[in-house]
Design an enzyme around this catalytic site. Structure first.
Site, short mmCIF file in Angstrom:
data_model
loop_
_atom_site.label_atom_id
_atom_site.label_comp_id
_atom_site.label_asym_id
_atom_site.label_seq_id
_atom_site.Cartn_x
_atom_site.Cartn_y
_atom_site.Cartn_z
N HIS A 84 13.45 12.53 -16.49
CA HIS A 84 12.19 12.67 -15.76
C HIS A 84 12.28 11.97 -14.40
O HIS A 84 11.75 12.47 -13.41
CB HIS A 84 11.04 12.05 -16.57
CG HIS A 84 10.59 12.88 -17.72
ND1 HIS A 84 9.83 14.02 -17.57
CD2 HIS A 84 10.79 12.75 -19.06
CE1 HIS A 84 9.58 14.55 -18.76
NE2 HIS A 84 10.16 13.80 -19.68
N ASP A 115 7.81 17.94 -19.83
CA ASP A 115 7.22 17.97 -21.17
C ASP A 115 6.12 19.02 -21.12
O ASP A 115 5.24 18.95 -20.24
CB ASP A 115 6.60 16.61 -21.52
CG ASP A 115 7.64 15.50 -21.63
OD1 ASP A 115 8.83 15.82 -21.82
OD2 ASP A 115 7.25 14.33 -21.53
N GLU A 153 12.28 15.99 -29.89
CA GLU A 153 10.98 16.20 -29.25
C GLU A 153 10.86 17.67 -28.86
O GLU A 153 11.52 18.12 -27.91
CB GLU A 153 10.87 15.35 -27.96
CG GLU A 153 10.97 13.85 -28.21
CD GLU A 153 10.93 13.03 -26.92
OE1 GLU A 153 10.92 13.62 -25.81
OE2 GLU A 153 10.92 11.80 -27.03
N HIS A 189 10.10 18.44 -24.94
CA HIS A 189 10.92 17.94 -23.82
C HIS A 189 12.09 18.86 -23.48
O HIS A 189 12.90 19.19 -24.36
CB HIS A 189 11.45 16.54 -24.17
CG HIS A 189 12.36 15.96 -23.12
ND1 HIS A 189 11.92 15.05 -22.18
CD2 HIS A 189 13.67 16.16 -22.87
CE1 HIS A 189 12.94 14.73 -21.40
NE2 HIS A 189 14.02 15.39 -21.80
#
Ligand code: ZN
Length: 246
Positions: free
Chosen positions: A162, A169, A225, A228
């Site tokens: 990020h 996300d 996740e 992501h």
């Protein structure tokens, strides 16, 4: 075997080049060490008092043109829903981490995410809801300060994708803006968020639509996740730039 004479020659050349780099234009008239008084010698070896004496060590000023070329904002104008949770207290830290919520990525990632959005729209009438995009290093630090646990937050020294402006996300919303069932909410830490978890067929379908469409345009997911993804065809360094708040 390499002829030792060549090694000696190479070494001498390196020494000459090294010495040349040390000599600055002002040094051409310099006096030899023998003629320098002890007081003068001290002056030349002391570290500089201020950073201004090392202009190359100061962070370059990021001008507007540079930012415009480097960052692309993803917003409602491209059909996205922007719900940056870290700009609110509605996130797992229960703290407001960002001063305001905006979604920026580097151009290559942005262009491809716009293609994902258009593809989902065309095939299903769906669109993308963005939870988090580029995360400036200072904000990564705040996140770490709120939850200093590497199981949940990437340590700022290591840096997150990020903070390189290449990770996002996200989830999918239907034509009414309702989130598709992905099995867990965003930022749910547990096995149920893992891609391999045995959810219902409906959840598996929804996750598959997200994953396969993201992969089609160069994004890769992670095992733990479902929300992501990062764009892997280019690389950028960790970045400090913080977007302005209105
Ligand atoms: Zn993420």
């Amino acid at each position: 075997m390499i002829n030792p004479r060549y090694i000696l020659l190479l070494f001498s050349l390196l020494l000459i080049v090294g010495c040349k780099n040390d000599i600055k234009p002002a040094d051409t008239n310099r006096v030899t060490d023998k003629t320098i008084q002890p007081s003068e010698q001290k002056e030349t070896t002391e570290p500089p008092a201020t950073e201004e004496e090392f202009p190359e060590a100061v962070e370059p000023i990021k001008i507007a043109d540079d930012i415009a070329a480097k960052w692309v904002e993803l917003s409602e104008k491209d059909g996205f829903t922007v719900d940056v949770r870290y700009a609110t207290t509605h996130n797992f830290t229960k703290k407001k981490i960002y001063d305001c919520g905006k979604c920026y990525l580097h151009p290559e990632a942005s262009e491809n995410l716009i293609k994902v959005q258009q593809d989902l729209q065309k095939r299903f009438g769906y669109s993308i809801k963005l939870f988090d995009c580029y995360r400036p290093r200072a904000y990564q630090q705040r996140l770490w300060d709120a939850v200093p646990d590497p199981d949940y937050v990437t340590p700022p020294q290591k840096g997150s994708m990020h903070s390189r402006g290449l990770a996002v996300d996200l989830t999918i919303v239907d034509k009414d803006g309702k989130e598709l069932d992905m099995g867990t909410p965003y930022d749910f830490f547990g096995e149920e968020a893992h891609y391999s978890y045995n959810h219902s067929d409906a959840v598996k379908r929804n996750r598959w639509i997200l994953k396969s469409t993201m992969e089609k345009y160069g994004f890769k997911g992670i095992r733990t996740e479902w929300w992501h993804f990062s764009y892997r065809s280019v690389s950028y360094p960790l970045d400090e730039w913080i977007w302005p708040c209105d």
